[in-house]
Design a protein around this motif. Sequence first.
Motif, PDB file in Angstrom:
ATOM      1  N   TRP A 200       7.830   0.514   7.251  1.00 16.31           N
ATOM      2  CA  TRP A 200       6.581   1.262   7.103  1.00 16.31           C
ATOM      3  C   TRP A 200       5.363   0.358   7.216  1.00 16.31           C
ATOM      4  O   TRP A 200       4.308   0.798   7.695  1.00 16.31           O
ATOM      5  CB  TRP A 200       6.579   2.023   5.776  1.00 16.31           C
ATOM      6  N   THR A 201       5.483  -0.887   6.824  1.00 13.69           N
ATOM      7  CA  THR A 201       4.375  -1.826   7.016  1.00 13.69           C
ATOM      8  C   THR A 201       4.101  -2.011   8.496  1.00 13.69           C
ATOM      9  O   THR A 201       2.945  -2.018   8.947  1.00 13.69           O
ATOM     10  CB  THR A 201       4.688  -3.192   6.372  1.00 13.69           C
ATOM     11  N   ALA A 203       4.877   0.144  10.863  1.00 12.80           N
ATOM     12  CA  ALA A 203       4.352   1.406  11.390  1.00 12.80           C
ATOM     13  C   ALA A 203       2.865   1.558  11.078  1.00 12.80           C
ATOM     14  O   ALA A 203       2.074   1.984  11.929  1.00 12.80           O
ATOM     15  CB  ALA A 203       5.141   2.578  10.809  1.00 12.80           C
ATOM     16  N   LEU A 204       2.481   1.206   9.860  1.00 14.70           N
ATOM     17  CA  LEU A 204       1.085   1.354   9.455  1.00 14.70           C
ATOM     18  C   LEU A 204       0.164   0.352  10.145  1.00 14.70           C
ATOM     19  O   LEU A 204      -1.006   0.644  10.393  1.00 14.70           O
ATOM     20  CB  LEU A 204       0.968   1.187   7.936  1.00 14.70           C
ATOM     21  N   SER A 205       0.690  -0.822  10.453  1.00 11.61           N
ATOM     22  CA  SER A 205      -0.135  -1.863  11.073  1.00 11.61           C
ATOM     23  C   SER A 205      -0.036  -1.871  12.590  1.00 11.61           C
ATOM     24  O   SER A 205      -0.764  -2.610  13.258  1.00 11.61           O
ATOM     25  CB  SER A 205       0.272  -3.236  10.530  1.00 11.61           C
ATOM     26  N   GLY A 206       0.868  -1.049  13.149  1.00 11.14           N
ATOM     27  CA  GLY A 206       1.043  -1.008  14.599  1.00 11.14           C
ATOM     28  C   GLY A 206       1.803  -2.196  15.150  1.00 11.14           C
ATOM     29  O   GLY A 206       1.728  -2.498  16.346  1.00 11.14           O
ATOM     30  N   ALA A 207       2.566  -2.871  14.298  1.00 12.09           N
ATOM     31  CA  ALA A 207       3.325  -4.046  14.732  1.00 12.09           C
ATOM     32  C   ALA A 207       4.687  -3.636  15.282  1.00 12.09           C
ATOM     33  O   ALA A 207       5.182  -2.536  14.997  1.00 12.09           O
ATOM     34  CB  ALA A 207       3.503  -5.014  13.570  1.00 12.09           C
ATOM     35  N   ARG A 237      -2.230  -4.441   0.971  1.00 14.65           N
ATOM     36  CA  ARG A 237      -3.567  -4.585   1.568  1.00 14.65           C
ATOM     37  C   ARG A 237      -3.939  -3.322   2.331  1.00 14.65           C
ATOM     38  O   ARG A 237      -5.046  -2.796   2.189  1.00 14.65           O
ATOM     39  CB  ARG A 237      -3.601  -5.790   2.509  1.00 14.65           C
ATOM     40  N   ILE A 238      -3.013  -2.818   3.141  1.00 12.30           N
ATOM     41  CA  ILE A 238      -3.276  -1.624   3.954  1.00 12.30           C
ATOM     42  C   ILE A 238      -3.489  -0.403   3.064  1.00 12.30           C
ATOM     43  O   ILE A 238      -4.484   0.330   3.193  1.00 12.30           O
ATOM     44  CB  ILE A 238      -2.113  -1.372   4.930  1.00 12.30           C
TER      45      ILE A 238
END
Length: 319
Positions: A200-201, A203-207, A237-238
């Motif tokens: 999910w990190t 997915a949220l950061s677009g990595a 952070r996000i």
Amino acid sequence: MNKADGQDTADRLSAIVANSLDTQTKTQDLARQAYQSRTQFHRLFRTVVEETPGAMRRRLLLERAAYQLAHTGMSVTDVALDANYGSLEAFTRAFRKAFRTSPSIYRRMRDAHFHLPASNKIHFFAPGSPTKGGKDMDLFDRFAGNDSWHTRRLLEYAGTLTEEQLDQPLRTVVELLPWRESNKTLRQLLENIIFTKEVWTAALSGAEMDMNGPPKSQRSPQAMLQRLEKTDAELHRILGDIRNRSSWDDTFVDALCEPAETFTYGGVFAHIMTFNAHRRLMALDALRQLGVQTEGFGDPMEYEESVAPWSQQVAIKMP
């Protein structure tokens, strides 16, 4: 003494103690600064501040030590000396009693909250922090902090086990999730907690993300703890930024799904917390099945009690 005069006196006396943290000061030295005898100073301080000068000074030194452990590169020994402890052993005992964990583990947790319970609500505030109106811990802090805190504890417990124990089939497996996820060993349970956050990190950061998961060398408790700390830093952070913007209902496209799907930020956060709670409780039970003496029951109130920063705070900023 009226209420206003009492508050002024409390602020003045508290400031004398707060400003003494960088010196080897005794109560009689503080009393002289207040132009009082040691007995008068102690009695008045306890009356208006609701804490003895010595107890308040020790608490503020420990709060500052916790901040230094989490936010600076000072060694634990230097932190202990800065807190006016004559030995690392004495500091470790005092810190463990106050924060319910050792200084080294607290440093790895990197928790943002470092205030100890105090009825007078006077605390150490980091340099640059406002002197009044400290930020309370909201539901995001409670859920995110609890998930990270308990997961770290699980990994530390798991680090005491052998490879065979980590991969031993569990007697009880409860599969509640609608997708295929193997939770038949303790290692698999812990890996799924970490991997969920990593996915999910990304997915949220677009990595980009290898959906096959990390190699076996990255699935030891020690390696998973390092992965947790890395993904937690970015995920918090996000999500913290989303919280600060009140954007939980905003949507984003998860390109890692096939086909791509749209989710709300709030839905994703609730999803992570819900299913990781299930995995954590299963892992805690697995540890007990394997004979590990664990503390607590995975209750979020255990985490809340460990940091206790939620009461409205009137803070004294240290120099």
